[in-house]
Design a protein around this motif. Structure first.
Motif, PDB file in Angstrom:
ATOM      1  N   CYS A 189       0.849  -1.203   0.000  1.00 51.21           N
ATOM      2  CA  CYS A 189       0.000   0.000   0.000  1.00 51.21           C
ATOM      3  C   CYS A 189       0.880   1.247   0.000  1.00 51.21           C
ATOM      4  O   CYS A 189       1.282   1.737   1.056  1.00 51.21           O
ATOM      5  CB  CYS A 189      -0.933  -0.005   1.205  1.00 51.21           C
ATOM      6  N   GLN A 190       1.168   1.757  -1.213  1.00 56.43           N
ATOM      7  CA  GLN A 190       2.009   2.938  -1.352  1.00 56.43           C
ATOM      8  C   GLN A 190       1.329   4.180  -0.783  1.00 56.43           C
ATOM      9  O   GLN A 190       1.974   5.076  -0.238  1.00 56.43           O
ATOM     10  CB  GLN A 190       2.352   3.164  -2.837  1.00 56.43           C
ATOM     11  N   GLU A 191      -0.011   4.230  -0.892  1.00 54.62           N
ATOM     12  CA  GLU A 191      -0.763   5.385  -0.398  1.00 54.62           C
ATOM     13  C   GLU A 191      -0.570   5.572   1.103  1.00 54.62           C
ATOM     14  O   GLU A 191      -0.404   6.709   1.601  1.00 54.62           O
ATOM     15  CB  GLU A 191      -2.254   5.240  -0.728  1.00 54.62           C
ATOM     16  N   ILE A 192      -0.613   4.463   1.834  1.00 54.36           N
ATOM     17  CA  ILE A 192      -0.443   4.551   3.283  1.00 54.36           C
ATOM     18  C   ILE A 192       0.995   4.925   3.631  1.00 54.36           C
ATOM     19  O   ILE A 192       1.240   5.722   4.546  1.00 54.36           O
ATOM     20  CB  ILE A 192      -0.851   3.231   3.955  1.00 54.36           C
ATOM     21  N   GLN A 193       1.948   4.403   2.869  1.00 53.35           N
ATOM     22  CA  GLN A 193       3.340   4.768   3.118  1.00 53.35           C
ATOM     23  C   GLN A 193       3.554   6.265   2.901  1.00 53.35           C
ATOM     24  O   GLN A 193       4.211   6.937   3.710  1.00 53.35           O
ATOM     25  CB  GLN A 193       4.260   3.955   2.189  1.00 53.35           C
ATOM     26  N   ASN A 194       2.976   6.779   1.801  1.00 53.30           N
ATOM     27  CA  ASN A 194       3.100   8.217   1.525  1.00 53.30           C
ATOM     28  C   ASN A 194       2.460   9.037   2.636  1.00 53.30           C
ATOM     29  O   ASN A 194       3.005  10.059   3.076  1.00 53.30           O
ATOM     30  CB  ASN A 194       2.443   8.551   0.188  1.00 53.30           C
ATOM     31  N   ALA A 195       1.271   8.591   3.090  1.00 59.12           N
ATOM     32  CA  ALA A 195       0.561   9.328   4.137  1.00 59.12           C
ATOM     33  C   ALA A 195       1.357   9.314   5.436  1.00 59.12           C
ATOM     34  O   ALA A 195       1.435  10.334   6.139  1.00 59.12           O
ATOM     35  CB  ALA A 195      -0.820   8.727   4.342  1.00 59.12           C
ATOM     36  N   LYS A 196       1.941   8.159   5.770  1.00 62.54           N
ATOM     37  CA  LYS A 196       2.741   8.067   6.995  1.00 62.54           C
ATOM     38  C   LYS A 196       3.951   8.988   6.929  1.00 62.54           C
ATOM     39  O   LYS A 196       4.282   9.674   7.910  1.00 62.54           O
ATOM     40  CB  LYS A 196       3.204   6.626   7.212  1.00 62.54           C
ATOM     41  N   GLN A 197       4.622   8.980   5.782  1.00 68.36           N
ATOM     42  CA  GLN A 197       5.803   9.831   5.627  1.00 68.36           C
ATOM     43  C   GLN A 197       5.431  11.316   5.771  1.00 68.36           C
ATOM     44  O   GLN A 197       6.125  12.086   6.447  1.00 68.36           O
ATOM     45  CB  GLN A 197       6.459   9.586   4.263  1.00 68.36           C
ATOM     46  N   LEU A 198       4.320  11.707   5.135  1.00 70.89           N
ATOM     47  CA  LEU A 198       3.904  13.112   5.202  1.00 70.89           C
ATOM     48  C   LEU A 198       3.427  13.471   6.605  1.00 70.89           C
ATOM     49  O   LEU A 198       3.636  14.606   7.064  1.00 70.89           O
ATOM     50  CB  LEU A 198       2.802  13.387   4.182  1.00 70.89           C
ATOM     51  N   THR A 200       4.675  12.380   9.307  1.00 71.77           N
ATOM     52  CA  THR A 200       5.897  12.609  10.078  1.00 71.77           C
ATOM     53  C   THR A 200       6.608  13.890   9.653  1.00 71.77           C
ATOM     54  O   THR A 200       7.146  14.639  10.483  1.00 71.77           O
ATOM     55  CB  THR A 200       6.857  11.408   9.906  1.00 71.77           C
ATOM     56  N   LYS A 201       6.578  14.153   8.351  1.00 73.58           N
ATOM     57  CA  LYS A 201       7.344  15.261   7.793  1.00 73.58           C
ATOM     58  C   LYS A 201       6.597  16.604   7.892  1.00 73.58           C
ATOM     59  O   LYS A 201       7.217  17.673   7.994  1.00 73.58           O
ATOM     60  CB  LYS A 201       7.654  14.958   6.324  1.00 73.58           C
ATOM     61  N   SER A 202       5.260  16.578   7.855  1.00 70.00           N
ATOM     62  CA  SER A 202       4.471  17.813   7.753  1.00 70.00           C
ATOM     63  C   SER A 202       4.668  18.789   8.924  1.00 70.00           C
ATOM     64  O   SER A 202       4.658  20.012   8.705  1.00 70.00           O
ATOM     65  CB  SER A 202       2.984  17.490   7.584  1.00 70.00           C
ATOM     66  N   PRO A 203       4.832  18.312  10.187  1.00 68.13           N
ATOM     67  CA  PRO A 203       5.047  19.298  11.254  1.00 68.13           C
ATOM     68  C   PRO A 203       6.258  20.190  11.015  1.00 68.13           C
ATOM     69  O   PRO A 203       6.213  21.397  11.256  1.00 68.13           O
ATOM     70  CB  PRO A 203       5.214  18.432  12.503  1.00 68.13           C
ATOM     71  N   GLN A 204       7.332  19.565  10.512  1.00 64.65           N
ATOM     72  CA  GLN A 204       8.538  20.342  10.240  1.00 64.65           C
ATOM     73  C   GLN A 204       8.303  21.318   9.083  1.00 64.65           C
ATOM     74  O   GLN A 204       8.751  22.480   9.128  1.00 64.65           O
ATOM     75  CB  GLN A 204       9.704  19.407   9.912  1.00 64.65           C
ATOM     76  N   LEU A 205       7.577  20.838   8.063  1.00 66.34           N
ATOM     77  CA  LEU A 205       7.267  21.717   6.930  1.00 66.34           C
ATOM     78  C   LEU A 205       6.412  22.906   7.384  1.00 66.34           C
ATOM     79  O   LEU A 205       6.620  24.043   6.947  1.00 66.34           O
ATOM     80  CB  LEU A 205       6.532  20.929   5.840  1.00 66.34           C
ATOM     81  N   VAL A 216       0.502  27.118   1.677  1.00 63.63           N
ATOM     82  CA  VAL A 216      -0.394  26.526   0.673  1.00 63.63           C
ATOM     83  C   VAL A 216       0.251  25.290   0.057  1.00 63.63           C
ATOM     84  O   VAL A 216      -0.427  24.286  -0.206  1.00 63.63           O
ATOM     85  CB  VAL A 216      -0.742  27.572  -0.404  1.00 63.63           C
ATOM     86  N   ALA A 217       1.557  25.336  -0.169  1.00 63.33           N
ATOM     87  CA  ALA A 217       2.265  24.177  -0.742  1.00 63.33           C
ATOM     88  C   ALA A 217       2.148  22.973   0.192  1.00 63.33           C
ATOM     89  O   ALA A 217       1.888  21.842  -0.249  1.00 63.33           O
ATOM     90  CB  ALA A 217       3.727  24.527  -1.000  1.00 63.33           C
ATOM     91  N   VAL A 218       2.339  23.182   1.494  1.00 59.87           N
ATOM     92  CA  VAL A 218       2.202  22.094   2.466  1.00 59.87           C
ATOM     93  C   VAL A 218       0.766  21.597   2.490  1.00 59.87           C
ATOM     94  O   VAL A 218       0.503  20.383   2.534  1.00 59.87           O
ATOM     95  CB  VAL A 218       2.625  22.568   3.867  1.00 59.87           C
ATOM     96  N   GLN A 219      -0.174  22.526   2.456  1.00 57.51           N
ATOM     97  CA  GLN A 219      -1.592  22.155   2.474  1.00 57.51           C
ATOM     98  C   GLN A 219      -1.936  21.281   1.269  1.00 57.51           C
ATOM     99  O   GLN A 219      -2.683  20.292   1.394  1.00 57.51           O
ATOM    100  CB  GLN A 219      -2.446  23.427   2.473  1.00 57.51           C
ATOM    101  N   GLU A 220      -1.419  21.621   0.116  1.00 51.84           N
ATOM    102  CA  GLU A 220      -1.689  20.837  -1.089  1.00 51.84           C
ATOM    103  C   GLU A 220      -1.117  19.430  -0.976  1.00 51.84           C
ATOM    104  O   GLU A 220      -1.737  18.449  -1.432  1.00 51.84           O
ATOM    105  CB  GLU A 220      -1.112  21.563  -2.306  1.00 51.84           C
ATOM    106  N   GLN A 221       0.062  19.293  -0.380  1.00 47.77           N
ATOM    107  CA  GLN A 221       0.642  17.953  -0.174  1.00 47.77           C
ATOM    108  C   GLN A 221      -0.237  17.118   0.749  1.00 47.77           C
ATOM    109  O   GLN A 221      -0.497  15.944   0.487  1.00 47.77           O
ATOM    110  CB  GLN A 221       2.048  18.076   0.424  1.00 47.77           C
ATOM    111  N   LEU A 222      -0.713  17.727   1.821  1.00 51.86           N
ATOM    112  CA  LEU A 222      -1.581  17.009   2.768  1.00 51.86           C
ATOM    113  C   LEU A 222      -2.885  16.594   2.103  1.00 51.86           C
ATOM    114  O   LEU A 222      -3.375  15.475   2.302  1.00 51.86           O
ATOM    115  CB  LEU A 222      -1.870  17.901   3.981  1.00 51.86           C
ATOM    116  N   ALA A 223      -3.463  17.498   1.307  1.00 58.52           N
ATOM    117  CA  ALA A 223      -4.715  17.191   0.626  1.00 58.52           C
ATOM    118  C   ALA A 223      -4.532  16.071  -0.380  1.00 58.52           C
ATOM    119  O   ALA A 223      -5.377  15.175  -0.497  1.00 58.52           O
ATOM    120  CB  ALA A 223      -5.252  18.446  -0.068  1.00 58.52           C
ATOM    121  N   ALA A 224      -3.400  16.080  -1.102  1.00 58.83           N
ATOM    122  CA  ALA A 224      -3.135  15.038  -2.101  1.00 58.83           C
ATOM    123  C   ALA A 224      -2.964  13.674  -1.426  1.00 58.83           C
ATOM    124  O   ALA A 224      -3.508  12.664  -1.895  1.00 58.83           O
ATOM    125  CB  ALA A 224      -1.895  15.399  -2.912  1.00 58.83           C
ATOM    126  N   ALA A 225      -2.239  13.655  -0.312  1.00 57.10           N
ATOM    127  CA  ALA A 225      -2.038  12.393   0.398  1.00 57.10           C
ATOM    128  C   ALA A 225      -3.347  11.872   0.971  1.00 57.10           C
ATOM    129  O   ALA A 225      -3.623  10.665   0.949  1.00 57.10           O
ATOM    130  CB  ALA A 225      -1.011  12.584   1.506  1.00 57.10           C
TER     131      ALA A 225
END
Length: 582
Positions: A189-198, A200-205, A216-225
Motif C-alpha cells: 500500500c504505497q498510499e499509506i506509506q506516503n501518508a505516513k511519511q507526510l 511525520t514530515k508535515s510538522p517540520q514543513l 499553501v504548498a504544504v496544504q496541497e501535499q496534505l490534501a493530495a495524500a
C-alpha cells in the motif's frame, strides 16, 4: 473448506439483503432472500407473502444499491429473481453485470429481450415483469437446498466490513479474484506509506513555512495524500489505518487552511487601506476584515507548529486593527457633529419660518451661524468632509439671507424707536410752548417713521403713527405761526409805543391786544389840549394829531395780528376799540 466459506458468505449476504429490504420496503413485514452460486454466477431469489403487493422495480433497486457498494475490477454476472411463497416459478427477474466502471450495470438476457421490458427511471436495472410458464423448473433447483433465513422488522444490523468480506469470498469463489487485487487489500500500500511519511514530515514543513505561499504548498501535499487514501476499500485490512491517517492529515490541512484564510483576509484588508475610506461603512468593513484575520490566529496555541508564523503576523494585525478602531472612533465623532449640524439646521429653518420679531430673526441668525461653524470644523481627511461641504453650499446662502433680514429688522426697529423718541421730545417742547422746536421735532419724527421698510415687521406699527404725527406737526406749525405773529405784533407795538418817551404799554393774549397810554403821555396830551400853542421843550414828542396817528398804527397792528384791540388812557378809560370784523 471453500464450500463452507462460500455458504457462510452467501448466508451473510442473504441476511443483509433481507434487512435492507425490510427497511426500504414498508409494505412487507416478512422477506426471504436466498443466495447461491451457480455455474460461476451469483443468483439471488427474493420471496414474499401472496397478499403483499410489492414494487419489483424498488426490490431490484435495493438489491442493486447493496451490490453497488463494491467496485469490481473485472466483469461478473448476477441474476435476481422475485417469487411469492409457495410458487414454483418467479414472476419477474433481473440480470445485472458487474462492470469495471465501478457499478452494477443491467445486462439484458436473450430470453428477457423476447419479453416486454420495463425500465426503471431511477435505476440501470433491466428486468422482465413475468416468466413464461414453460420455462423449466430446473432453473430454480439451485435454491432448493438453501435454508430459509426469514427476517422481520426491526431485524439485526450487519457490519459493512463483514458484508464486504463476505462478498469478497462469494465473488472469489464464484469465479473472480479481482476484488483481492484492489489497492491495499492484499498487495503493498504505497498510499499509506506516503501518508505516513507526510504525517511525520508535515510538522517540520509547517514550522519552517514563512509565508502564505509556503503554507499553501504544504496544504496541497496534505490534501493530495489524504485524497490518495480514498482508493482503499472498506474491506481492506488497512482501511481503519487509512481512515486514521486521513483524519490526521485532514486535521493538519484544516489548521493550515485556517491560517491561510486569515492571511488572505489580512492581505485584502491591507489592499483596502491603500486608499482613503469614503464612508464609515467602508471603515467598518476594514475593521471586520482585520478581526476576521486576527480571530483564527489567536486560536493557534503555543504548541502548534504554526505558532511562530502566527505570532509574527498577529502583532502587526492588532496594530492595524487598533489604527482602524481609532479612525472609526474619530470619524464617528465627526459624523455625530455632522448629524447634529443637520439637526440644528432644521431648527434654524423652523425659526426662520415662524420669526415675528427682531429677536426671532436674531435667534435664527445665531442658529445658522452655529450650523456653519460646526460644518467648517470637519477636517478635509474625514469621511464626512464632502457631505459637510455640500451642506455648506446649501446653508451659507440661508445664513446670508437671515442675517440680511435680521439687519433690516434691526434697522427698522431702530428707525421706529427713533421716531418714537423724537415725537416724545416734540411733546416736551409743546408743553414748554416752544412751538418752533416742537414743529422741528414733529417733522423729524414723521420723516423717520416713513423710513421704516415696508417688508419689515415694524412697518405696520410705523405706518400707524404717521397720521397722528402729521396732525401734531400741523398743529405745531399753526402754533408756531401764531407765536411768530404775536412776536411780530409785540415788535410792532414796541416800536409804536416808544417815540422818545414811553407812549404806551401793552399786553397780548390769544384773543385781544390791550394798549394803555402812559401817565406821562397823557400828561403831555392834556397839557397840549389846555395850551395848544405852547410847546414843551423838555419832550421830543409832538402830540399834534399824535393820538390819531397812534390809533391808526394800533389798528394796523391789530389787523395784522387778527386780534381785537382796545386802547385805554392812563386812567383806564377806553378811548379806542377795534374788534375783529369791525
Amino acid at each position: 473448506m471453500k464450500v463452507a466459506v462460500q455458504q457462510e458468505d452467501l448466508q451473510l449476504l442473504a441476511k443483509t439483503l433481507q434487512e435492507q429490504l425490510l427497511v426500504e420496503v414498508s409494505t412487507a413485514e416478512v422477506f426471504e432472500v436466498k443466495c447461491v452460486v451457480n455455474k460461476g454466477e451469483l443468483m439471488i431469489l427474493t420471496q414474499h407473502a401472496s397478499d403483499v403487493i410489492v414494487d419489483a422495480q424498488l426490490i431490484f433497486a435495493v438489491i442493486e444499491e447493496v451490490l453497488q457498494s463494491l467496485a469490481p475490477q473485472k466483469e461478473q454476472r448476477v441474476q435476481c429473481f422475485l417469487r411469492v411463497f409457495g410458487e414454483q416459478l418467479p414472476y419477474t427477474k433481473c440480470f445485472l453485470a458487474l462492470k469495471q466502471t465501478g457499478g452494477w450495470v443491467a445486462e439484458e438476457d436473450k430470453e428477457a429481450q423476447e419479453e416486454k421490458e420495463v425500465i426503471s427511471p431511477s435505476s440501470s436495472l433491466t428486468y422482465s415483469p413475468s416468466i413464461n410458464e414453460t420455462e423449466e423448473e430446473e432453473l430454480f433447483d439451485p435454491f432448493a437446498d438453501v435454508p430459509n433465513f426469514s427476517a422481520s422488522k426491526p431485524g439485526f444490523q450487519v457490519k459493512p466490513i463483514l458484508l464486504g468480506v463476505a462478498l469478497v469470498g462469494i465473488i472469489v469463489l464464484s469465479g473472480g479474484a479481482y476484488l483481492l487485487t484492489r489497492p491495499c487489500v492484499m498487495s503493498e500500500c504505497q498510499e499509506i506509506q506516503n501518508a505516513k511519511q507526510l504525517k511525520t514530515k508535515s510538522p517540520q514543513l509547517m514550522r519552517r513555512a514563512k509565508s502564505e505561499k509556503e503554507l499553501v504548498a504544504v496544504q496541497e501535499q496534505l490534501a493530495a495524500a489524504s485524497t490518495g487514501l480514498n482508493v482503499i476499500p472498506s474491506w481492506s485490512p488497512r482501511y481503519q489505518l487509512s481512515e486514521e491517517l486521513k483524519a490526521s492529515l485532514s486535521g493538519r490541512a484544516e489548521k493550515i487552511n485556517q491560517v491561510v484564510k486569515a492571511l488572505q483576509t489580512a492581505s485584502l484588508a491591507t489592499q483596502k487601506v491603500q486608499t482613503p475610506a469614503s464612508s464609515l461603512e467602508e471603515l467598518q468593513t476594514r475593521q471586520h476584515l482585520w478581526r476576521q484575520a486576527i480571530a483564527p490566529l489567536e486560536s493557534i496555541s503555543s504548541s502548534s507548529e504554526l505558532y511562530g508564523l502566527v505570532q509574527g503576523k498577529l502583532l502587526n494585525y492588532r496594530v492595524r486593527l487598533h489604527a482602524v478602531n481609532q479612525q472609526i472612533f474619530t470619524e464617528e465623532k465627526w459624523l455625530k457633529k455632522l448629524t447634529a449640524a443637520k439637526g440644528v439646521a432644521v431648527a434654524a429653518e423652523k425659526q426662520e419660518a415662524t420669526a415675528k420679531s427682531l429677536n426671532d430673526w436674531q435667534k435664527a441668525q445665531s442658529t445658522w451661524l452655529v450650523v456653519i461653524n460646526a460644518l467648517n470644523t470637519i477636517p478635509r481627511n474625514s469621511v464626512g468632509y464632502q457631505e459637510a461641504q455640500k451642506l455648506l453650499v446649501d446653508y451659507k446662502p440661508k445664513l446670508v439671507l437671515v442675517r440680511d433680514r435680521a439687519t433690516k429688522e434691526q434697522l427698522a426697529v431702530k428707525t421706529y424707536q427713533q421716531a418714537l423718541s423724537t415725537a416724545k421730545q416734540a411733546k416736551v417742547y409743546e408743553q414748554q410752548n416752544q412751538w418752533q422746536a416742537a414743529a422741528i421735532y414733529w417733522e423729524q419724527a414723521l420723516q423717520t417713521a416713513k423710513k421704516v421698510p415696508q417688508d419689515s415687521l415694524y412697518y405696520t406699527q410705523a405706518k400707524s403713527i404717521i397720521e397722528p404725527y402729521s396732525a401734531a406737526l400741523k398743529q405745531a406749525q399753526e402754533k408756531l405761526q401764531v407765536v411768530s405773529s404775536l412776536q411780530q405784533t409785540r415788535t410792532d407795538l414796541d416800536k409804536t409805543c416808544i417815540n422818545g418817551i414811553r407812549i404806551c404799554t401793552f399786553s397780548i393774549d390769544n384773543a385781544e391786544i390791550i394798549v394803555r397810554l402812559t401817565p406821562e403821555y397823557d400828561q403831555i396830551r392834556q397839557n397840549n389840549l389846555a395850551n395848544p400853542y405852547s410847546k414843551n421843550s423838555d419832550t421830543a414828542v409832538d402830540v399834534t394829531n399824535h393820538l390819531q396817528i397812534l390809533r391808526e398804527a394800533l389798528a394796523v397792528i391789530g389787523e395784522n395780528a387778527n386780534l381785537s384791540l382796545f386802547l385805554y388812557d392812563s386812567q383806564g378809560q377806553i378811548i379806542y376799540t377795534r374788534t375783529l370784523g369791525g
